[in-house]
Scaffold this motif. Structure first.
Motif, PDB file in Angstrom:
ATOM      1  N   ILE A  54      37.736  46.093  44.444  1.00 20.96           N
ATOM      2  CA  ILE A  54      38.426  47.077  43.752  1.00 20.96           C
ATOM      3  C   ILE A  54      39.775  46.652  43.944  1.00 20.96           C
ATOM      4  CG2 ILE A  54      39.010  49.496  43.638  1.00 20.96           C
ATOM      5  CD1 ILE A  54      36.512  50.273  44.602  1.00 20.96           C
ATOM      6  N   ILE A  55      40.267  46.580  42.767  1.00 21.40           N
ATOM      7  CA  ILE A  55      42.033  45.934  42.619  1.00 21.40           C
ATOM      8  C   ILE A  55      42.628  47.356  42.184  1.00 21.40           C
ATOM      9  CG2 ILE A  55      43.562  44.568  41.708  1.00 21.40           C
ATOM     10  CD1 ILE A  55      41.397  42.918  43.344  1.00 21.40           C
ATOM     11  N   GLU A  56      43.523  47.706  43.052  1.00 23.30           N
ATOM     12  CA  GLU A  56      44.172  49.018  42.894  1.00 23.30           C
ATOM     13  C   GLU A  56      45.277  48.900  41.593  1.00 23.30           C
ATOM     14  OE1 GLU A  56      45.877  50.202  46.249  1.00 23.30           O
ATOM     15  OE2 GLU A  56      44.004  50.725  47.424  1.00 23.30           O
ATOM     16  N   GLN A  57      45.802  49.748  41.186  1.00 27.13           N
ATOM     17  CA  GLN A  57      46.933  49.865  40.142  1.00 27.13           C
ATOM     18  C   GLN A  57      48.047  49.335  40.622  1.00 27.13           C
ATOM     19  OE1 GLN A  57      46.039  50.739  36.933  1.00 27.13           O
ATOM     20  NE2 GLN A  57      48.253  50.204  36.209  1.00 27.13           N
ATOM     21  N   ALA A  58      48.779  48.627  39.812  1.00 23.99           N
ATOM     22  CA  ALA A  58      50.127  47.975  40.111  1.00 23.99           C
ATOM     23  C   ALA A  58      49.901  46.865  40.995  1.00 23.99           C
ATOM     24  CB  ALA A  58      51.067  48.934  40.699  1.00 23.99           C
ATOM     25  N   HIS A  59      48.572  46.091  41.153  1.00 16.41           N
ATOM     26  CA  HIS A  59      48.367  45.144  42.070  1.00 16.41           C
ATOM     27  C   HIS A  59      47.723  43.911  41.180  1.00 16.41           C
ATOM     28  CE1 HIS A  59      48.878  47.856  44.988  1.00 16.41           C
ATOM     29  NE2 HIS A  59      48.896  47.248  46.027  1.00 16.41           N
ATOM     30  N   GLU A  60      47.482  42.934  41.584  1.00 16.27           N
ATOM     31  CA  GLU A  60      46.899  41.672  40.790  1.00 16.27           C
ATOM     32  C   GLU A  60      45.986  40.709  41.975  1.00 16.27           C
ATOM     33  OE1 GLU A  60      48.667  37.803  39.330  1.00 16.27           O
ATOM     34  OE2 GLU A  60      49.288  39.555  37.724  1.00 16.27           O
ATOM     35  N   GLY A  61      44.950  40.398  41.512  1.00 18.11           N
ATOM     36  CA  GLY A  61      44.177  39.964  42.454  1.00 18.11           C
ATOM     37  C   GLY A  61      43.649  38.527  41.668  1.00 18.11           C
ATOM     38  N   ILE A  88      41.096  32.598  39.449  1.00 22.13           N
ATOM     39  CA  ILE A  88      40.573  33.500  38.408  1.00 22.13           C
ATOM     40  C   ILE A  88      41.267  34.768  38.686  1.00 22.13           C
ATOM     41  CG2 ILE A  88      38.993  34.639  36.749  1.00 22.13           C
ATOM     42  CD1 ILE A  88      36.753  32.521  37.836  1.00 22.13           C
ATOM     43  N   ARG A  89      41.994  35.130  37.592  1.00 20.09           N
ATOM     44  CA  ARG A  89      42.854  36.433  37.700  1.00 20.09           C
ATOM     45  C   ARG A  89      41.943  37.645  37.580  1.00 20.09           C
ATOM     46  NH1 ARG A  89      45.763  39.981  34.344  1.00 20.09           N
ATOM     47  NH2 ARG A  89      47.538  40.787  35.240  1.00 20.09           N
ATOM     48  N   LEU A  90      42.158  38.579  38.509  1.00 21.00           N
ATOM     49  CA  LEU A  90      41.454  39.866  38.444  1.00 21.00           C
ATOM     50  C   LEU A  90      42.253  41.033  38.196  1.00 21.00           C
ATOM     51  CD1 LEU A  90      39.159  39.392  41.725  1.00 21.00           C
ATOM     52  CD2 LEU A  90      38.667  38.741  39.195  1.00 21.00           C
ATOM     53  N   ASP A  91      42.094  41.682  37.248  1.00 20.65           N
ATOM     54  CA  ASP A  91      42.728  42.889  36.716  1.00 20.65           C
ATOM     55  C   ASP A  91      42.566  44.206  37.491  1.00 20.65           C
ATOM     56  OD1 ASP A  91      43.909  41.417  34.807  1.00 20.65           O
ATOM     57  OD2 ASP A  91      42.352  42.022  33.310  1.00 20.65           O
TER      58      ASP A  91
END
Length: 360
Positions: free
Chosen positions: A50-57, A67-70
């Protein structure tokens, strides 16, 4: 299947039943030695991240191919995938009690806060090893270098200029890491020791005294300049007043002369009219007046003026004795003022009375 489960099965097959606990120890009831297992090996592994809001994975497969995770739910298979998470919100770094020197060699202590924000998560993850620590080191070195470009008085007078210069220098240094320096705020700025502070206080007192003397001198100059202008204006006022008085006197004399001239003209016209009237009255031909008639009329008018003068002399109470002079001074018709002439007239009258008595 997790590593822990495979490890437990292998141990069970070889040594019998083991006891697993949360204390990181798998123990056999018999005399076999205890085996310690790392705590992270007992943690539960799952297939989601789980990627939280205002974060980038960023998800790596066997350590490569990011690979970018939203924000939200993302797949992350244990052992296969590695996930790096970057905070995109604005953060701050405190730089406390940093010693340095100003351009005039004054040792000072500076404390401040560096505010930054990640704008490129890829660079923040793969262009620098530890973005937070490196941004802090960059800010510390930048504060020392930029502080050496300002004097102590400049920093005291205007901290905004120092903050703006630090923001520019730090932002230029960390932009390649995908990080933006939003602002730098100097929180405290003071001399490093008491001796330096005392010297600066003496210097500031001397500067205040110099400014006070300068202001007093300027005030005296302004007062002197004001007095000078006052004297100049007063003299100019007196000059204008004298000029106006002279002009007024000149115009008065001109007007009086013109009035006397006009009066003389009017008197001459009046005398001429009187002479003309008297000449017309004594002339034999009323329509044709001769010059002799005008001369006799003028003499008559003169005699009338002289009689008026004698009347005024007789009525005057200021003096009782008058000297008329000789005939040359009295002019024509002076016999009326001569005593001998009066005696002659008196004797003639007496003789005339005796002659009339003898005839009777």
């Amino acid at each position: 299947m997790s590593i822990l489960n495979a490890y437990k099965r292998s141990v069970s097959r070889k040594s019998g039943a083991f006891i697993a606990s949360a204390g990181h120890v798998l123990a056999r009831p018999s005399a076999l030695p205890a085996i310690t297992v790392p705590a992270h090996a007992l943690q539960r592994r799952n297939f989601v991240k789980i990627i939280e809001q205002a974060h980038e994975g960023w998800r790596l497969t066997f350590g490569r191919d990011p690979i970018r995770l939203d924000p939200g739910l993302n797949i992350a298979i244990p052992v296969l995938h590695t996930v790096l998470v970057v905070d995109l919100r604005e953060s701050s770094i405190s730089i406390p009690n940093l010693t340095g020197y100003t351009s005039d060699n004054v040792p000072v202590t500076v404390s401040g806060s560096l505010f930054y924000r990640v704008v490129d998560g890829y660079k923040a993850c793969f262009s620098v090893s530890n973005v937070h620590e490196n941004v802090k080191n960059t800010g510390t070195s930048a504060v020392r270098s930029v502080l050496g470009q300002f004097t102590y008085d400049q920093v005291i007078a205007d901290r905004n200029e120092l903050n703006s210069r630090l923001n520019t220098v730090i932002g230029t240094s960390i932009i390649n890491w995908g990080v933006e320096c939003t602002r730098f705020e100097v929180q405290s700025f003071h001399p490093a020791n008491r001796e330096v502070e005392r010297q600066l206080e003496l210097q500031m007192e001397a500067e205040r005294n110099r400014r006070k003397q300068l202001l007093d001198t300027r005030a005296q100059i302004n007062v002197a300049e004001g007095q000078k202008q006052r004297v100049i204006l007063e003299s100019e006022g007196h000059l204008v007043a004298k000029s106006n008085e002279a002009d007024a006197a000149f115009k008065t004399v001109i007007r009086e002369a013109e009035a006397r001239q006009q009066q003389s003209v009017l008197e001459a016209n009046a005398i001429a009219q009187q002479v003309e009237s008297i000449a017309r009255s004594i002339a034999q031909d009323k329509d044709k007046i001769q010059p002799e008639d005008r001369q006799r009329a003028l003499n008559t008018l003169v005699e009338l003026k002289r009689l008026e003068q004698l009347n005024a002399i007789a009525r005057s109470k200021s003096n009782s004795t008058y000297f008329f002079g000789d005939k040359a001074a009295l002019g024509q018709g002076a016999e009326a003022f001569n005593i001998d002439y009066a005696q002659h007239v008196k004797s003639g009258v007496e003789k005339k009375g005796v002659a009339e008595g003898s005839l009777l």
